[in-house]
Design a protein around this motif. Sequence first.
Motif, PDB file in Angstrom:
ATOM      1  N   PRO A 285       0.801  -1.228   0.000  1.00  0.00           N
ATOM      2  CA  PRO A 285       0.000   0.000   0.000  1.00  0.00           C
ATOM      3  C   PRO A 285       0.837   1.283   0.000  1.00  0.00           C
ATOM      4  CG  PRO A 285      -0.734  -1.499   1.723  1.00  0.00           C
ATOM      5  CD  PRO A 285       0.505  -2.056   1.136  1.00  0.00           C
ATOM      6  N   ALA A 286       2.105   1.247   0.471  1.00  0.00           N
ATOM      7  CA  ALA A 286       2.941   2.452   0.527  1.00  0.00           C
ATOM      8  C   ALA A 286       3.332   2.930  -0.866  1.00  0.00           C
ATOM      9  CB  ALA A 286       4.198   2.183   1.349  1.00  0.00           C
ATOM     10  N   ALA A 287       3.296   2.058  -1.840  1.00  0.00           N
ATOM     11  CA  ALA A 287       3.727   2.404  -3.193  1.00  0.00           C
ATOM     12  C   ALA A 287       2.617   3.015  -4.027  1.00  0.00           C
ATOM     13  CB  ALA A 287       4.262   1.153  -3.880  1.00  0.00           C
ATOM     14  N   VAL A 288       1.438   3.101  -3.516  1.00  0.00           N
ATOM     15  CA  VAL A 288       0.316   3.632  -4.295  1.00  0.00           C
ATOM     16  C   VAL A 288      -0.279   4.846  -3.595  1.00  0.00           C
ATOM     17  CG1 VAL A 288      -0.229   1.450  -5.389  1.00  0.00           C
ATOM     18  CG2 VAL A 288      -1.240   2.007  -3.199  1.00  0.00           C
ATOM     19  N   GLY A 289      -1.147   5.520  -4.260  1.00  0.00           N
ATOM     20  CA  GLY A 289      -1.752   6.723  -3.694  1.00  0.00           C
ATOM     21  C   GLY A 289      -2.721   6.394  -2.562  1.00  0.00           C
ATOM     22  N   ASP A 290      -3.159   7.472  -1.876  1.00  0.00           N
ATOM     23  CA  ASP A 290      -4.066   7.299  -0.735  1.00  0.00           C
ATOM     24  C   ASP A 290      -5.365   6.609  -1.122  1.00  0.00           C
ATOM     25  OD1 ASP A 290      -2.340   8.466   1.033  1.00  0.00           O
ATOM     26  OD2 ASP A 290      -3.193  10.494   0.818  1.00  0.00           O
ATOM     27  N   ARG A 291      -5.926   7.018  -2.237  1.00  0.00           N
ATOM     28  CA  ARG A 291      -7.199   6.422  -2.635  1.00  0.00           C
ATOM     29  C   ARG A 291      -7.039   4.946  -2.963  1.00  0.00           C
ATOM     30  NH1 ARG A 291     -11.406   9.022  -6.883  1.00  0.00           N
ATOM     31  NH2 ARG A 291     -13.177   8.107  -5.850  1.00  0.00           N
TER      32      ARG A 291
ATOM     33  N   ALA B  89     -10.072  -4.103   0.166  1.00  0.00           N
ATOM     34  CA  ALA B  89     -10.010  -5.395  -0.538  1.00  0.00           C
ATOM     35  C   ALA B  89      -9.354  -6.452   0.336  1.00  0.00           C
ATOM     36  CB  ALA B  89      -9.252  -5.239  -1.855  1.00  0.00           C
ATOM     37  N   HIS B  90      -8.280  -6.083   1.039  1.00  0.00           N
ATOM     38  CA  HIS B  90      -7.614  -7.040   1.944  1.00  0.00           C
ATOM     39  C   HIS B  90      -8.542  -7.466   3.073  1.00  0.00           C
ATOM     40  CE1 HIS B  90      -3.623  -7.217   0.248  1.00  0.00           C
ATOM     41  NE2 HIS B  90      -3.581  -5.889   0.163  1.00  0.00           N
ATOM     42  N   ALA B  91      -9.270  -6.502   3.626  1.00  0.00           N
ATOM     43  CA  ALA B  91     -10.205  -6.827   4.708  1.00  0.00           C
ATOM     44  C   ALA B  91     -11.302  -7.759   4.196  1.00  0.00           C
ATOM     45  CB  ALA B  91     -10.807  -5.546   5.288  1.00  0.00           C
ATOM     46  N   GLU B  92     -11.817  -7.448   3.000  1.00  0.00           N
ATOM     47  CA  GLU B  92     -12.847  -8.306   2.428  1.00  0.00           C
ATOM     48  C   GLU B  92     -12.282  -9.692   2.103  1.00  0.00           C
ATOM     49  OE1 GLU B  92     -15.971  -8.409  -1.318  1.00  0.00           O
ATOM     50  OE2 GLU B  92     -15.013  -6.507  -0.786  1.00  0.00           O
ATOM     51  N   ALA B  93     -11.072  -9.726   1.579  1.00  0.00           N
ATOM     52  CA  ALA B  93     -10.434 -11.010   1.255  1.00  0.00           C
ATOM     53  C   ALA B  93     -10.241 -11.844   2.523  1.00  0.00           C
ATOM     54  CB  ALA B  93      -9.104 -10.782   0.553  1.00  0.00           C
ATOM     55  N   ASP B  94      -9.818 -11.166   3.611  1.00  0.00           N
ATOM     56  CA  ASP B  94      -9.655 -11.894   4.875  1.00  0.00           C
ATOM     57  C   ASP B  94     -10.983 -12.478   5.338  1.00  0.00           C
ATOM     58  OD1 ASP B  94      -6.963 -11.347   4.934  1.00  0.00           O
ATOM     59  OD2 ASP B  94      -7.145  -9.631   6.317  1.00  0.00           O
TER      60      ASP B  94
END
Length: 181
Positions: free
Chosen positions: A81-87, A95-100
């Motif tokens: 996530p650090a390599a991409v923008g805030d949005r 998506a990670h939370a939903e995937a979990d």
Amino acid sequence: MTAPLPLTLPESFALTFRGYDREQVDERIDELLAEIRLLTTDRDAAVAEAEHLARQLEHARAENAELTARADRLCRAPADPAAVGDRVRHLLELAHAEADGVVTAARERAAAIVGEAEESASRRTADARAQAGRIVEDARRRAERLAAVERRTADRLRRIDAFLADAEALLDERTPLRAVA
């Protein structure tokens, strides 16, 4: 599976001049042997079904292990996530939370399916073993009853033979009458 046929032995077989009607006794023994073969076939079918269910359970376990390993591989290599923008980072977190949540639900469902399959297989195996035990015990009791009938028949035939021998001797007036047991 078919239910075992009721076994009823006649009170007695028809008497002929020299004992029981052999044809009637042979027919009854053939009927009992056919019934034992049918019961054995039923038992074998129940055991085969129990083995089939055990194989299905093992297949379900293997599939569950494969899916678990696949989900773990997918979860170990997420996008940074650090390599991409805030949005985008916020979308990735969602998506990670939903995937979990999906992975957790899938694991719970897989565990429930495996539990149900194990319970069903165990129950069917126990039922098959119990039915096989009942079939074997029923066949053993029937065989014991047939053996008892055979012993009684042989004893009656010996007494009839002795009686006929005494009757012939009496008619011939050669020997004195023997006591019939």
